[in-house]
Enzyme design. Structure first.
Site, short mmCIF file in Angstrom:
data_model
loop_
_atom_site.label_atom_id
_atom_site.label_comp_id
_atom_site.label_asym_id
_atom_site.label_seq_id
_atom_site.Cartn_x
_atom_site.Cartn_y
_atom_site.Cartn_z
N ASP A 135 -15.68 -1.81 26.76
CA ASP A 135 -15.03 -0.67 25.98
C ASP A 135 -15.23 -0.91 24.37
O ASP A 135 -15.65 0.14 23.84
CB ASP A 135 -13.39 -0.57 26.24
CG ASP A 135 -13.22 0.29 27.66
OD1 ASP A 135 -14.45 0.81 27.79
OD2 ASP A 135 -12.26 -0.12 28.07
N LYS B 209 -6.75 -1.79 34.68
CA LYS B 209 -7.57 -2.40 33.72
C LYS B 209 -7.05 -3.97 33.36
O LYS B 209 -7.83 -4.90 33.38
CB LYS B 209 -7.97 -1.93 32.37
CG LYS B 209 -8.76 -0.66 32.44
CD LYS B 209 -9.17 -0.13 31.21
CE LYS B 209 -10.06 0.87 31.26
NZ LYS B 209 -10.68 1.25 29.91
#
Length: 261
Positions: free
Chosen positions: A100, A64
């Site tokens: 997210d 990420k």
């Protein structure tokens, strides 16, 4: 259209099932696959994306943050988080997004308005979620230095991690670590003592995690990772295709699949 989710390991992901359900429902012809990409393979894989072998990808542990140098630009949320979970094309530019935080915030808003949250973990998922939380946020992590660095970055506070951490100040407790996911499905990141907080776990497989089972046994309200998973994926899908997906269908498909495990 060709899409994928990358990570290492990646076999646990339900993203292909979710996205292919949405593609079919939207009448779009496309394929969504899983690709196990180790750390030293990441740059080569991004070159494949640049060669237009993929129209978009989702990114999970451990890439990420490390994927960022290989992208052309980031959306503001990804800049704040220092982490990317979605990569899509905008013209000739490869853009990194972080859905997210917004996915979790939308899921949390269906249950409560947090005033004082405890975030367990300080990785990419936590960095995406922290700036989206209302009220004050306290960060705890096994590596206290990392927790302190992330807390300072977002103007919040940190406390040293302990399994018997004092939980009384918090009305929401959020596990953003992988503790509770295979192979650690019988573990919890903390002990749930002396708390009335809403207990959240962003892990969606298995669901409920041991943390959430213990919370329920203690009479606490819980929020599992399924709704966040669906909501963050929905934002990615819309970036990939320009079509808003059917959220209810997505949640139904994922919960049904999880029941079979």
């Amino acid at each position: 259209m060709q899409f994928a989710v990358i990570g290492h390991p990646i076999a646990h992901s339900l993203s292909p099932m979710l996205h292919e359900t949405w593609l079919k429902a939207a009448g779009l012809f496309g394929c969504y696959t899983m690709v196990d990409v180790e750390a030293d393979q990441l740059e080569t894989f991004v070159q494949q994306v640049r060669a237009r072998q993929f129209d978009g990808i989702n990114v999970t542990i451990p890439h990420k943050s490390t994927i960022i140098p290989f992208l052309d630009r980031l959306e503001p949320a990804a800049v704040r988080a220092g982490a990317v979970n979605t990569v899509y094309w905008d013209g000739d530019e490869l853009v990194g997004a972080n859905t997210d935080g917004t996915g979790f915030a939308r899921a949390l808003a269906t249950r409560t308005h947090a005033k004082n949250s405890l975030v367990i973990g300080a990785g990419g998922a936590a960095r995406g979620i922290i700036p989206m939380l209302p009220g004050h946020v306290t960060v705890t992590n096994r590596t206290n230095q990392t927790a302190e660095r992330v807390a300072v970055e977002f103007g919040q506070s940190a406390v040293p991690w302990s399994r018997t951490l004092d939980l009384t100040p918090y009305d929401v407790i959020i596990n953003t670590t992988s503790v509770g996911m295979a192979p650690a499905i019988d573990q919890t990141p903390i002990e749930l003592t002396a708390t009335t907080a809403l207990i959240c776990d962003i892990i969606y497989r298995p669901t409920p995690t041991r943390l959430l089972r213990e919370a329920t046994a203690n009479g606490l309200d819980t929020l599992d990772g399924v709704l966040m998973f669906v909501l963050q994926a929905a934002e990615a899908f819309e970036r990939f295709t320009g079509h808003p997906p059917d959220l209810a269908l997505g949640e139904q498909v994922i919960r049904k699949q999880l029941e079979e495990f």
